[in-house]
Design an enzyme around this catalytic site. Structure first.
Site, mmCIF file in Angstrom:
data_model
loop_
_atom_site.group_PDB
_atom_site.id
_atom_site.type_symbol
_atom_site.label_atom_id
_atom_site.label_comp_id
_atom_site.label_asym_id
_atom_site.label_seq_id
_atom_site.Cartn_x
_atom_site.Cartn_y
_atom_site.Cartn_z
ATOM 1 N N CYS A 178 23.732 34.370 -14.520
ATOM 2 C CA CYS A 178 23.189 35.514 -13.791
ATOM 3 C C CYS A 178 23.237 35.257 -12.303
ATOM 4 O O CYS A 178 23.340 34.117 -11.852
ATOM 5 C CB CYS A 178 21.717 35.732 -14.138
ATOM 6 N N CYS A 218 24.028 21.913 -11.329
ATOM 7 C CA CYS A 218 25.213 22.170 -12.164
ATOM 8 C C CYS A 218 26.515 21.940 -11.379
ATOM 9 O O CYS A 218 26.811 22.662 -10.420
ATOM 10 C CB CYS A 218 25.171 23.604 -12.675
ATOM 11 N N ASP A 276 40.887 25.832 -12.209
ATOM 12 C CA ASP A 276 39.542 25.290 -11.957
ATOM 13 C C ASP A 276 39.012 24.501 -13.151
ATOM 14 O O ASP A 276 38.312 23.516 -12.989
ATOM 15 C CB ASP A 276 38.572 26.420 -11.578
ATOM 16 N N CYS A 328 27.430 23.539 -23.061
ATOM 17 C CA CYS A 328 26.398 23.729 -22.044
ATOM 18 C C CYS A 328 25.275 24.530 -22.675
ATOM 19 O O CYS A 328 25.526 25.535 -23.337
ATOM 20 C CB CYS A 328 26.956 24.500 -20.854
ATOM 21 N N CYS A 357 24.086 17.608 -12.627
ATOM 22 C CA CYS A 357 24.270 17.723 -14.082
ATOM 23 C C CYS A 357 25.765 17.589 -14.344
ATOM 24 O O CYS A 357 26.579 18.311 -13.758
ATOM 25 C CB CYS A 357 23.776 19.076 -14.594
HETATM 26 S S1 SF4 Z 1 26.347 21.219 -18.830
HETATM 27 FE FE1 SF4 Z 1 28.046 21.576 -17.407
HETATM 28 S S2 SF4 Z 1 28.099 23.786 -17.071
HETATM 29 FE FE2 SF4 Z 1 26.129 23.295 -18.015
HETATM 30 S S3 SF4 Z 1 24.707 23.035 -16.289
HETATM 31 FE FE3 SF4 Z 1 25.521 21.010 -16.762
HETATM 32 S S4 SF4 Z 1 27.329 20.776 -15.448
HETATM 33 FE FE4 SF4 Z 1 26.785 22.956 -15.486
#
Ligand code: SF4
Length: 493
Positions: A3, A251, A364, A400, A451
């Site tokens: 979002c 992320c 990407d 994810c 992450c």
């Molecule tokens: S798992 Fe991958 S896509 Fe999901 S928040 Fe973490 S880095 Fe982002």
């Protein structure tokens, strides 16, 4: 759910609808399935929600829009679903902002993220709110917070309650029934959220990405910290660190794919980071560069790293892969049925530019592999002699659970195959991924601030880690997940 959120408050009682409108339009790439506005005036909430992209407002309809959404505080949301059902009726029901009311206490929220421990939380909500209807995760966040407010807790305590009981990603902006305007981030700060103000200092805003501040000619003030609550009154921002010493886990996929290139994280444009990604892959793959004649990109996200590849390799960047400007959906965030029919319509290749050439194409990410495969097929048909793929986001090996729609091992080509295997599947002569180390260095962050779960299997929240482990065992045993596991009572029991 994936979002984009935006919220604004004006101290001189001027309508904020135009700011929220442009704030959402600038972030439509974060969700194309639905959009929603909510404003606050005289202790009342006013909403407008609909499917698809944020619409153009025609000149003769401006008055009608202002009448429909009055008030000097407003929030909005653009969404694509990663929780709840995906048919049109369910999508419109799950469109945000959401409003909840109990015993005369009201709360409105706009949310970006995904809750992992939904099953016990839904149970708690059904027990406390006889009329509770679950359409999307924002209903849980909103009602959980409302429950705390009903118990007499103040806004910081209610936000703390949410932060401590929810496992997942959540960046939130909201308005209470008393007109308090606020925003907060989960304790890991997985999703982006920043704050800014207009040059006159009369309007303050929260936004997923800085691009929406730019589009409103606002000044960027700061990015919210993980576990931080910010309230806004006419005295300015009040920043309250609710969770002490949180472990940040921003992320990484935002840098590679999700965010707009003209947004900034930690003061650096995403575009510049993607250029560095391109330079890195060239450094890591000199042999492939020597064997190639030109580079192409998968527009538009691949364009940014293509510039870096071009600069570092000296190869001509041939703008021979063109994107249909008005097919606006991003292939990856489309539903399965939509994906196959749209990719082919979206990208066209200028055949004579690639005929007989050895081509590097910059991409990407590879999630399912189908987008890249379609483009490679087109390049082959156009006569490309060799096709190598430079992928800026390392191989995605796990799902994810935080709001990007890749929720099972089975749908990820990288969970079953290494780079060589993926090259065979998509028809490439080679697939070269950027290394983890190079990716992390280019973001300007350290590993322990990001992450990286979908590329290294280490999830920042316990419930997500547990689910990933259970799912992996089932996947290795040949089980095909049929739905999003975080919605499964069987796994969360
Ligand atoms: S798992 Fe991958 S896509 Fe999901 S928040 Fe973490 S880095 Fe982002």
């Amino acid at each position: 759910m994936g979002c984009g959120i935006f919220g604004a408050i004006n101290y001189e009682n001027q309508p904020v609808f135009p700011y929220v409108y442009w704030g959402l339009r600038a972030q439509n790439h974060r969700g194309h399935q639905s959009h929603g506005f909510l404003t606050y005036s005289d202790k009342e909430f006013f909403t407008y929600k609909n499917l698809d992209l944020v619409p153009k407002v025609k000149n003769d309809a401006i008055k009608e829009w202002f009448g429909r959404l009055p008030g000097s505080i407003g929030i909005g949301n653009v969404r694509y679903t990663t929780s709840g059902k995906c048919d049109d009726v369910s999508i419109i029901q799950g469109t945000q902002p959401v409003v909840a009311t109990i015993d005369g206490i009201k709360l409105a929220l706009s949310f970006n993220g995904n809750i992992v421990n939904t099953v016990p939380l839904k149970k708690e909500m059904f027990e406390n709110f006889p009329d509770f209807v679950y359409s999307c995760d924002s209903d849980i966040v909103c009602n959980k917070m409302l429950l705390a407010l009903k118990q007499g807790k103040d806004l910081p305590s209610a936000a703390k309650e949410v932060m401590e009981s929810l496992d997942g990603a959540f960046s939130v902006t909201g308005i209470t029934g008393e007109g308090d305007f606020f925003a907060f981030k989960d304790p890991h700060g997985i999703k982006p959220l920043c704050a800014g103000h207009d040059p006159a200092g009369k309007t303050y805003a929260f936004s997923s990405e800085t691009v929406s501040l730019d589009m409103n000619s606002f000044v960027r003030d700061f990015e919210l910290k993980p576990g931080e609550l910010v309230t806004v009154s006419k005295d300015g921002f009040k920043r309250i660190q609710i969770i002490q010493n949180p472990r940040p886990a921003f992320c990484t996929f935002e840098y590679a794919y999700f965010a707009r290139p003209d947004s900034r994280f930690n003061g650096k444009y995403v575009y510049e980071i993607r250029e560095d990604f391109g330079r890195n892959i060239v450094k890591e793959n000199p042999d492939v560069v020597k064997e190639s004649d030109i580079i192409l990109s998968v527009p538009e996200t691949g364009d940014d790293s293509a510039m870096g590849v071009h600069e570092a390799s000296g190869l001509r960047w041939e703008r021979a892969s063109r994107r249909h400007r008005y097919v606006t959906e991003r292939a990856f965030i489309l539903l399965n049925v939509e994906r196959f029919s749209t990719i082919d319509k979206k990208i066209n290749i200028l055949g004579s530019k690639v005929n007989g050439k050895r081509v590097i194409i910059t991409e990407d990410s590879i999630v399912r592999g189908d987008t890249t495969k379609v483009i490679i097929d087109k390049l082959r048909k156009a006569g490309a002699k060799k096709v190598y793929v430079f992928v800026t986001f390392p191989r995605i090996i796990g799902p994810c659970f935080y709001g990007i729609d890749m929720s099972t091992y089975g749908q990820l080509v990288g969970s079953r195959h290494d780079a060589e295997g993926i090259a065979k599947i998509i028809g490439a002569d080679g697939v070269c991924y950027q290394s983890h180390e190079a990716l992390i260095a280019a973001t300007g962050q350290t590993k322990d601030h990001l992450c990286l779960a979908c590329i290294n299997g280490e999830y920042p929240t316990p419930c997500a880690q547990k689910m990933a482990d259970v799912m992996k065992q089932r996947f290795l045993a040949g089980y095909q997940e049929k739905s999003r596991i975080y919605e499964s009572e069987e796994v969360q029991a």
